[in-house]
Write a protein that holds these residues in place. Structure first.
Motif, mmCIF file in Angstrom:
data_model
loop_
_atom_site.group_PDB
_atom_site.id
_atom_site.type_symbol
_atom_site.label_atom_id
_atom_site.label_comp_id
_atom_site.label_asym_id
_atom_site.label_seq_id
_atom_site.Cartn_x
_atom_site.Cartn_y
_atom_site.Cartn_z
ATOM 1 N N HIS A 46 0.823 -1.214 0.000
ATOM 2 C CA HIS A 46 0.000 0.000 0.000
ATOM 3 C C HIS A 46 0.855 1.262 0.000
ATOM 4 N N SER A 47 2.104 1.157 0.449
ATOM 5 C CA SER A 47 2.975 2.335 0.541
ATOM 6 C C SER A 47 3.769 2.602 -0.736
ATOM 7 N N PRO A 53 -3.776 9.317 2.815
ATOM 8 C CA PRO A 53 -4.544 9.203 4.068
ATOM 9 C C PRO A 53 -4.808 7.746 4.463
ATOM 10 N N ARG A 54 -5.008 6.869 3.479
ATOM 11 C CA ARG A 54 -5.304 5.458 3.766
ATOM 12 C C ARG A 54 -4.116 4.740 4.391
ATOM 13 N N ASN A 55 -2.908 5.014 3.918
ATOM 14 C CA ASN A 55 -1.731 4.257 4.379
ATOM 15 C C ASN A 55 -0.844 5.039 5.344
ATOM 16 N N ALA A 56 -1.305 6.144 5.857
ATOM 17 C CA ALA A 56 -0.479 7.016 6.702
ATOM 18 C C ALA A 56 0.163 6.279 7.876
ATOM 19 N N THR A 57 -0.540 5.322 8.446
ATOM 20 C CA THR A 57 0.014 4.582 9.586
ATOM 21 C C THR A 57 1.283 3.836 9.209
ATOM 22 N N MET A 58 1.387 3.377 7.964
ATOM 23 C CA MET A 58 2.596 2.670 7.521
ATOM 24 C C MET A 58 3.827 3.577 7.561
ATOM 25 N N GLY A 84 7.122 3.026 6.009
ATOM 26 C CA GLY A 84 6.514 2.538 4.781
ATOM 27 C C GLY A 84 6.460 1.028 4.658
ATOM 28 N N GLU A 85 6.766 0.302 5.725
ATOM 29 C CA GLU A 85 6.779 -1.161 5.669
ATOM 30 C C GLU A 85 5.893 -1.747 6.763
ATOM 31 N N ALA A 86 5.293 -2.900 6.448
ATOM 32 C CA ALA A 86 4.416 -3.544 7.423
ATOM 33 C C ALA A 86 4.367 -5.045 7.173
#
Length: 184
Positions: A46-47, A53-58, A84-86
């Motif tokens: 996703h990053s 806004p959708r992937n901000a937590t990454m 940017g990684e999960a």
């Protein structure tokens, strides 16, 4: 806090380290038996196209939950590593809060697959960004040198499937899908 939450640790190493760890969500959970890694330069991540806004937590701190809705239906739980990684938590061997999980899931596999796992654990969109700090979300590392692992290509994606970034606990029952014959 879970030791691998080093912001410089690569996501593949984190995905391997999470196998055999215990995951608890508000008292329900069990042993992590399957993970999948997603990196910043990974077209399946996703990053990959940058911060949204959708992937901000990454793009936030390591050791937090990244929760998203897959295909508009199922929530999926990830552990954020470096920027940017999960790591997607694909399957769990449940052993705590079984009655709660059964009430959420009904009959059938409780935690085999990321959508089932999130439903059984009661993951909500509001869990996005929460820390695995033991309050609501907790990760307890594997206490030994590490379990035997199976390794294979990722599944359920359309790009970069060939990357061998899916990991499973060798011999575990309840994986989302079997691993190819060549394992380890």
């Amino acid at each position: 806090m879970f030791p691998p939450f080093d912001p410089d640790l690569d996501v593949v190493t984190l995905a391997r380290a999470l196998i055999g760890a215990r995951l608890l969500v508000r008292g329900a959970g069990g042993l992590i038996i399957e993970t999948e890694a997603y990196a910043l330069d990974d077209p399946a991540s996703h990053s990959f196209r940058g911060l949204t806004p959708r992937n901000a937590t990454m793009f936030g701190p390591a050791g937090h939950a990244y929760v998203y809705r897959s295909y508009g239906i199922h929530l999926c739980l990830n552990v954020v590593g470096r920027r940017g990684e999960a790591v997607l938590i694909r399957a769990l061997a449940p052993d705590a809060g079984l009655e709660q999980m059964q009430a959420r899931r009904g009959q059938g596999p409780l935690c085999a697959g990321p959508g089932r796992l999130a439903q059984a654990l009661g993951i909500e969109p509001d869990d996005d960004g929460k820390a695995f700090d033991g309050r609501e979300l907790q990760l307890i590392p594997f206490a030994d040198t590490g379990p035997a692992l199976w390794r294979g290509p990722r599944i359920g994606i359309s790009q970069a499937q060939e990357r061998p970034w899916r990991f499973g606990l060798a011999g575990a029952k309840g994986l989302s899908r079997p691993f190819p014959r060549q394992q380890g």
